[in-house]
Each structure stands twice: as C-alpha cells, then as structure tokens.
Design a protein around this motif. Structure first.
Motif, PDB file in Angstrom:
ATOM      1  N   TYR A  42       0.832  -1.209   0.000  1.00 13.06           N
ATOM      2  CA  TYR A  42       0.000   0.000   0.000  1.00 13.06           C
ATOM      3  C   TYR A  42       0.867   1.260   0.000  1.00 13.06           C
ATOM      4  N   VAL A  43       1.862   1.318   0.875  1.00 14.41           N
ATOM      5  CA  VAL A  43       2.710   2.516   0.974  1.00 14.41           C
ATOM      6  C   VAL A  43       3.499   2.716  -0.311  1.00 14.41           C
ATOM      7  N   ARG A  44       4.030   1.656  -0.879  1.00 10.88           N
ATOM      8  CA  ARG A  44       4.774   1.789  -2.136  1.00 10.88           C
ATOM      9  C   ARG A  44       3.884   2.332  -3.243  1.00 10.88           C
ATOM     10  N   LYS A  45       2.650   1.861  -3.300  1.00  9.29           N
ATOM     11  CA  LYS A  45       1.726   2.284  -4.351  1.00  9.29           C
ATOM     12  C   LYS A  45       1.204   3.698  -4.091  1.00  9.29           C
ATOM     13  N   GLU A  46       0.735   3.956  -2.889  1.00  5.74           N
ATOM     14  CA  GLU A  46       0.078   5.228  -2.563  1.00  5.74           C
ATOM     15  C   GLU A  46       1.053   6.409  -2.537  1.00  5.74           C
ATOM     16  N   TYR A  47       2.254   6.197  -2.036  1.00  4.00           N
ATOM     17  CA  TYR A  47       3.217   7.283  -1.897  1.00  4.00           C
ATOM     18  C   TYR A  47       4.339   7.204  -2.929  1.00  4.00           C
ATOM     19  N   SER A  66     -10.667  -4.280  15.128  1.00  4.88           N
ATOM     20  CA  SER A  66     -10.247  -5.582  14.614  1.00  4.88           C
ATOM     21  C   SER A  66      -9.135  -5.435  13.594  1.00  4.88           C
ATOM     22  N   GLY A  67      -8.676  -4.217  13.379  1.00 11.14           N
ATOM     23  CA  GLY A  67      -7.623  -3.992  12.404  1.00 11.14           C
ATOM     24  C   GLY A  67      -6.248  -4.113  13.024  1.00 11.14           C
ATOM     25  N   TYR A  68      -5.290  -4.383  12.188  1.00  9.95           N
ATOM     26  CA  TYR A  68      -3.897  -4.433  12.616  1.00  9.95           C
ATOM     27  C   TYR A  68      -3.267  -3.073  12.325  1.00  9.95           C
ATOM     28  N   GLN A  69      -2.515  -2.558  13.272  1.00  9.12           N
ATOM     29  CA  GLN A  69      -1.844  -1.274  13.113  1.00  9.12           C
ATOM     30  C   GLN A  69      -0.393  -1.542  12.708  1.00  9.12           C
ATOM     31  N   VAL A  70       0.041  -0.853  11.648  1.00  4.25           N
ATOM     32  CA  VAL A  70       1.388  -1.076  11.131  1.00  4.25           C
ATOM     33  C   VAL A  70       2.101   0.264  11.005  1.00  4.25           C
ATOM     34  N   VAL A  71       3.344   0.302  11.474  1.00  4.75           N
ATOM     35  CA  VAL A  71       4.196   1.474  11.306  1.00  4.75           C
ATOM     36  C   VAL A  71       5.357   1.044  10.423  1.00  4.75           C
ATOM     37  N   TYR A  81       1.836   5.385   8.755  1.00  6.35           N
ATOM     38  CA  TYR A  81       0.968   4.770   9.756  1.00  6.35           C
ATOM     39  C   TYR A  81      -0.314   4.296   9.079  1.00  6.35           C
ATOM     40  N   VAL A  82      -0.538   3.000   9.082  1.00  8.42           N
ATOM     41  CA  VAL A  82      -1.728   2.454   8.433  1.00  8.42           C
ATOM     42  C   VAL A  82      -2.402   1.417   9.338  1.00  8.42           C
ATOM     43  N   ILE A  83      -3.722   1.339   9.208  1.00  5.52           N
ATOM     44  CA  ILE A  83      -4.500   0.311   9.886  1.00  5.52           C
ATOM     45  C   ILE A  83      -5.106  -0.562   8.793  1.00  5.52           C
ATOM     46  N   ILE A  84      -4.871  -1.854   8.881  1.00  2.00           N
ATOM     47  CA  ILE A  84      -5.296  -2.790   7.845  1.00  2.00           C
ATOM     48  C   ILE A  84      -6.279  -3.791   8.431  1.00  2.00           C
ATOM     49  N   MET A  85      -7.401  -3.943   7.742  1.00  2.00           N
ATOM     50  CA  MET A  85      -8.410  -4.934   8.120  1.00  2.00           C
ATOM     51  C   MET A  85      -8.245  -6.143   7.198  1.00  2.00           C
ATOM     52  N   LEU A  86      -8.127  -7.308   7.800  1.00  5.81           N
ATOM     53  CA  LEU A  86      -7.996  -8.556   7.043  1.00  5.81           C
ATOM     54  C   LEU A  86      -9.311  -9.311   7.021  1.00  5.81           C
ATOM     55  N   GLY A  87      -9.512 -10.028   5.922  1.00 14.74           N
ATOM     56  CA  GLY A  87     -10.655 -10.920   5.807  1.00 14.74           C
ATOM     57  C   GLY A  87     -10.322 -12.277   6.384  1.00 14.74           C
ATOM     58  N   SER A  94      -9.811  -3.533   4.065  1.00 18.07           N
ATOM     59  CA  SER A  94      -9.706  -2.077   3.983  1.00 18.07           C
ATOM     60  C   SER A  94      -8.379  -1.602   4.558  1.00 18.07           C
ATOM     61  N   VAL A  95      -7.996  -0.395   4.147  1.00 19.17           N
ATOM     62  CA  VAL A  95      -6.802   0.265   4.656  1.00 19.17           C
ATOM     63  C   VAL A  95      -7.211   1.646   5.121  1.00 19.17           C
ATOM     64  N   ASP A  96      -6.842   1.984   6.335  1.00 20.66           N
ATOM     65  CA  ASP A  96      -7.086   3.316   6.877  1.00 20.66           C
ATOM     66  C   ASP A  96      -5.725   3.971   7.063  1.00 20.66           C
ATOM     67  N   ASP A  97      -5.435   4.962   6.240  1.00 17.87           N
ATOM     68  CA  ASP A  97      -4.133   5.624   6.251  1.00 17.87           C
ATOM     69  C   ASP A  97      -4.193   6.846   7.174  1.00 17.87           C
ATOM     70  N   LEU A  98      -3.450   6.788   8.268  1.00 16.46           N
ATOM     71  CA  LEU A  98      -3.410   7.887   9.226  1.00 16.46           C
ATOM     72  C   LEU A  98      -2.105   8.662   9.166  1.00 16.46           C
ATOM     73  N   THR A  99      -1.317   8.443   8.130  1.00 12.21           N
ATOM     74  CA  THR A  99       0.010   9.037   8.035  1.00 12.21           C
ATOM     75  C   THR A  99      -0.016  10.554   8.152  1.00 12.21           C
ATOM     76  N   GLU A 100      -0.810  11.214   7.337  1.00 14.83           N
ATOM     77  CA  GLU A 100      -0.831  12.685   7.349  1.00 14.83           C
ATOM     78  C   GLU A 100      -1.334  13.226   8.681  1.00 14.83           C
ATOM     79  N   ASP A 101      -2.370  12.607   9.237  1.00 15.10           N
ATOM     80  CA  ASP A 101      -2.914  13.070  10.512  1.00 15.10           C
ATOM     81  C   ASP A 101      -1.897  12.935  11.640  1.00 15.10           C
TER      82      ASP A 101
END
Length: 113
Positions: A42-47, A66-71, A81-87, A94-101
């Motif tokens: 995600y980070v490689r693609k988005e940024y 229920s998401g995993y937090q990854v730094v 900083y991203v939060i990833i929800m796995l199936g 889903s991916v919740d990107d909190l990097t800018e915040d």
C-alpha cells in the motif's frame, strides 16, 4: 478408578488447551506477516515510495477494533501509519491511512515503534 478418570480428563483438557493456544499463535503470526506485506504494498503504491521500507511495529488492539496497526519507515526515517483490516482468508478488506494526521499531530497512532 475414579481418580484415573479424573487424571485422564485433566490431561485431555490440558492437551486441548495447549493445541488451541499453539493454533492461535500460528494463525496470529501468519496474519501479521500478511498485514506487513499488504502495508508495504500500500505505501509503495500510494506514496510512490521506492526506498526500502522497514516494518517498525505491528500491533493488534486487545479490546475493540479488529484492524492491525502497522508502522513502516523508509531509509530517510519518514514513518507511515496504516490500519489494515484482514478478511477470513488473510485478504485485504480495507486500509485506513493515518500518516498525514499523525505527522500533523491531529491524530495519535496507538501502536508505537
């Protein structure tokens, strides 16, 4: 005779408990590996990040969420900083990107390196 049955019952209960714990540990490790990989992608693609990325922390809240937090950090020390929800099959939901915040100080990321 009853004492032998009680001992056998206790041993079976312990073996089932140990088996469940080992199974959970293996599953959780596989989930974290999948989350790290998905986070890097995600980070490689988005940024458009071409620097090598390093996972500095992977967390899963014990209560709630229920998401995993990854730094992730690149070679210049910039953190993502991203939060990833796995199936159920370790697929991305889903991916919740909190990097800018987090960088601006408007949000706190609970998982710290």
């Amino acid at each position: 005779m009853k004492r032998k049955h009680l001992i056998v019952l206790i041993l079976i209960t312990l073996l089932i408990g140990i088996g469940a714990t080992v199974n959970y540990g293996i599953s959780e490790h596989q989930n974290k590996q999948a989350v790290r990989s998905l986070g890097m992608d995600y980070v490689r693609k988005e940024y458009a990040e071409s620097d090598p990325l390093k996972v500095t922390a992977t967390c899963k809240p014990l209560f709630g969420g229920s998401g995993y937090q990854v730094v992730l950090k690149n070679s210049q020390g910039e953190a993502y900083y991203v939060i990833i929800m796995l199936g159920p099959e370790r697929n991305l939901i889903s991916v919740d990107d909190l990097t800018e915040d987090v960088r601006q100080g408007t949000s706190v990321f609970p998982c710290s390196p």
